[in-house]
Design an enzyme around this catalytic site. Structure first.
Site, short mmCIF file in Angstrom:
data_model
loop_
_atom_site.label_atom_id
_atom_site.label_comp_id
_atom_site.label_asym_id
_atom_site.label_seq_id
_atom_site.Cartn_x
_atom_site.Cartn_y
_atom_site.Cartn_z
N CYS A 110 64.41 17.58 32.92
CA CYS A 110 63.42 16.52 33.02
C CYS A 110 62.09 17.13 33.48
O CYS A 110 62.08 17.96 34.38
CB CYS A 110 63.88 15.46 34.04
SG CYS A 110 62.69 14.12 34.28
N HIS A 153 67.54 8.50 28.39
CA HIS A 153 66.92 9.25 29.50
C HIS A 153 65.54 8.65 29.81
O HIS A 153 65.20 8.45 30.98
CB HIS A 153 66.80 10.72 29.10
CG HIS A 153 66.09 11.60 30.10
ND1 HIS A 153 66.72 12.62 30.78
CD2 HIS A 153 64.80 11.61 30.53
CE1 HIS A 153 65.85 13.20 31.59
NE2 HIS A 153 64.67 12.61 31.45
N GLU A 154 64.77 8.37 28.76
CA GLU A 154 63.40 7.86 28.99
C GLU A 154 63.41 6.41 29.48
O GLU A 154 62.63 6.04 30.35
CB GLU A 154 62.57 7.97 27.71
CG GLU A 154 62.42 9.40 27.16
CD GLU A 154 62.08 10.43 28.22
OE1 GLU A 154 62.61 11.56 28.13
OE2 GLU A 154 61.34 10.13 29.17
N HIS A 157 63.92 6.19 33.11
CA HIS A 157 62.70 6.41 33.90
C HIS A 157 61.97 5.09 34.16
O HIS A 157 61.37 4.91 35.20
CB HIS A 157 61.73 7.34 33.17
CG HIS A 157 61.98 8.81 33.38
ND1 HIS A 157 61.98 9.42 34.61
CD2 HIS A 157 62.24 9.79 32.49
CE1 HIS A 157 62.23 10.71 34.47
NE2 HIS A 157 62.38 10.97 33.19
C1 LIG Z 1 69.72 21.85 32.47
N1 LIG Z 1 69.88 22.24 31.10
C2 LIG Z 1 68.90 22.01 30.21
O1 LIG Z 1 67.89 21.40 30.47
C3 LIG Z 1 69.18 22.48 28.84
C4 LIG Z 1 69.43 23.83 28.61
C5 LIG Z 1 69.67 24.28 27.29
C6 LIG Z 1 69.66 23.37 26.21
C7 LIG Z 1 69.41 22.00 26.45
C8 LIG Z 1 69.45 21.04 25.28
C9 LIG Z 1 69.17 21.55 27.76
N2 LIG Z 1 68.87 20.20 28.03
C10 LIG Z 1 67.71 19.61 27.62
N3 LIG Z 1 66.86 20.31 26.83
C11 LIG Z 1 65.75 19.64 26.39
N4 LIG Z 1 64.88 20.30 25.56
C12 LIG Z 1 65.33 21.48 24.83
C13 LIG Z 1 64.20 22.38 24.45
N5 LIG Z 1 63.13 21.62 23.77
C14 LIG Z 1 62.13 22.41 23.13
C15 LIG Z 1 61.79 23.67 23.66
C16 LIG Z 1 60.79 24.43 23.03
C17 LIG Z 1 60.13 23.97 21.90
C18 LIG Z 1 60.46 22.72 21.37
C19 LIG Z 1 61.46 21.96 22.00
CL1 LIG Z 1 61.88 20.42 21.31
C20 LIG Z 1 62.62 20.51 24.56
C21 LIG Z 1 63.74 19.58 24.97
N6 LIG Z 1 65.45 18.38 26.75
C22 LIG Z 1 66.35 17.75 27.55
N7 LIG Z 1 66.11 16.47 27.85
C23 LIG Z 1 67.13 15.61 28.46
S1 LIG Z 1 66.87 14.02 27.65
C24 LIG Z 1 65.12 14.27 27.66
C25 LIG Z 1 64.97 15.76 27.28
C26 LIG Z 1 63.64 16.34 27.73
O2 LIG Z 1 62.65 16.21 27.03
N8 LIG Z 1 63.63 17.00 28.91
C27 LIG Z 1 62.41 17.61 29.34
N9 LIG Z 1 67.48 18.34 28.02
NI NI Z 2 62.83 12.86 32.41
#
Ligand SMILES: CNC(=O)c1cccc(C)c1Nc1nc(N2CCN(c3ccccc3Cl)CC2)nc(N2CSC[C@H]2C(=O)NC)n1
Ligand code: NI
Length: 183
Positions: A110, A153-154, A157
């Site tokens: 997050c 998730h959103e 929030h």
């Molecule tokens: C603790 N382990 C982890 O975080 C985790 C660890 C590994 C994999 C995952 C999949 C994890 N999990 C997770 N990874 C994401 N991203 C993967 C990378 N990506 C992204 C990155 C770079 C360019 C473009 C993009 Cl698209 C952005 C989004 N996003 C979310 N969430 C939870 S729901 C809302 C969403 C969110 O936007 N969070 C900021 N979770």
């Molecule tokens: Ni969040």
């Protein structure tokens, strides 16, 4: 680029307020900024240039605005120009949800929570989501897997809930045999 509010700020634990239509100019700009953040954060060059953490979802309380509005931009790895889900969801309501659960295998991150909190965040695998877009058009969409997880998730929030509230403190990696895990 708007500053992201971090966990500990009370705005992240408040019930956000419904957004009035037609949108005020301020709320139109907020919607634009929320989507712009995601677009820039997902561009490797721009993300570095503005030192942003990448995200696929961003809710208004995370930029200090306690309003029921969130941007979602789930890219399509096969075709960048045709995202799996892209919209600013306003006054979202989950009309129905599956009993079957889904979780990200790697856990959730997050933008408002700097530390890594390990554990499965079990959510509904499928949801029927109703929301209004920036033009005042109502949508009712059925989502599953990753887009469903991101929207839940959103929407959390907007109700003052953070992802780690869902992690089982006694067994963070708990599983049920019909759980879906998403890589
Ligand atoms: C603790 N382990 C982890 O975080 C985790 C660890 C590994 C994999 C995952 C999949 C994890 N999990 C997770 N990874 C994401 N991203 C993967 C990378 N990506 C992204 C990155 C770079 C360019 C473009 C993009 Cl698209 C952005 C989004 N996003 C979310 N969430 C939870 S729901 C809302 C969403 C969110 O936007 N969070 C900021 N979770
Ligand atoms: Ni969040």
């Amino acid at each position: 680029m708007k500053d992201i509010v971090r966990d500990g700020n009370k705005v992240l634990r408040q019930q956000a307020k419904k957004v009035e239509f037609p949108l005020s100019d301020e709320n139109k700009k907020l919607a634009k900024d929320l989507m712009e953040y995601l677009t820039v954060s997902q561009d490797p060059k721009l993300c570095k240039k503005y030192n942003l953490r990448a995200g696929v979802g961003l809710a208004a309380p995370q930029v200090g605005q306690s309003k029921m509005m969130a941007s979602v931009l789930v890219p399509n790895d096969e075709d960048e120009s045709n995202p799996i889900f892209k919209d600013v969801i306003i006054n979202p309501v989950i009309l129905s949800n599956s009993v079957q659960r889904a979780a990200l295998t790697e856990g959730e991150g997050c933008l408002s929570v700097d530390k890594d909190i390990p554990g499965f965040v079990h959510r509904s695998a499928r949801i029927t989501l109703k929301y209004t877009d920036v033009n005042g058009k109502e949508h009712t969409v059925r989502l599953k897997n990753y887009p469903a997880i991101v929207c839940q998730h959103e929407i959390d929030h907007l109700h003052g809930t953070l992802f780690y509230d869902h992690i089982n403190p006694d067994d963070p990696f708990d599983k049920k045999d019909d759980d879906i895990f998403i890589d």
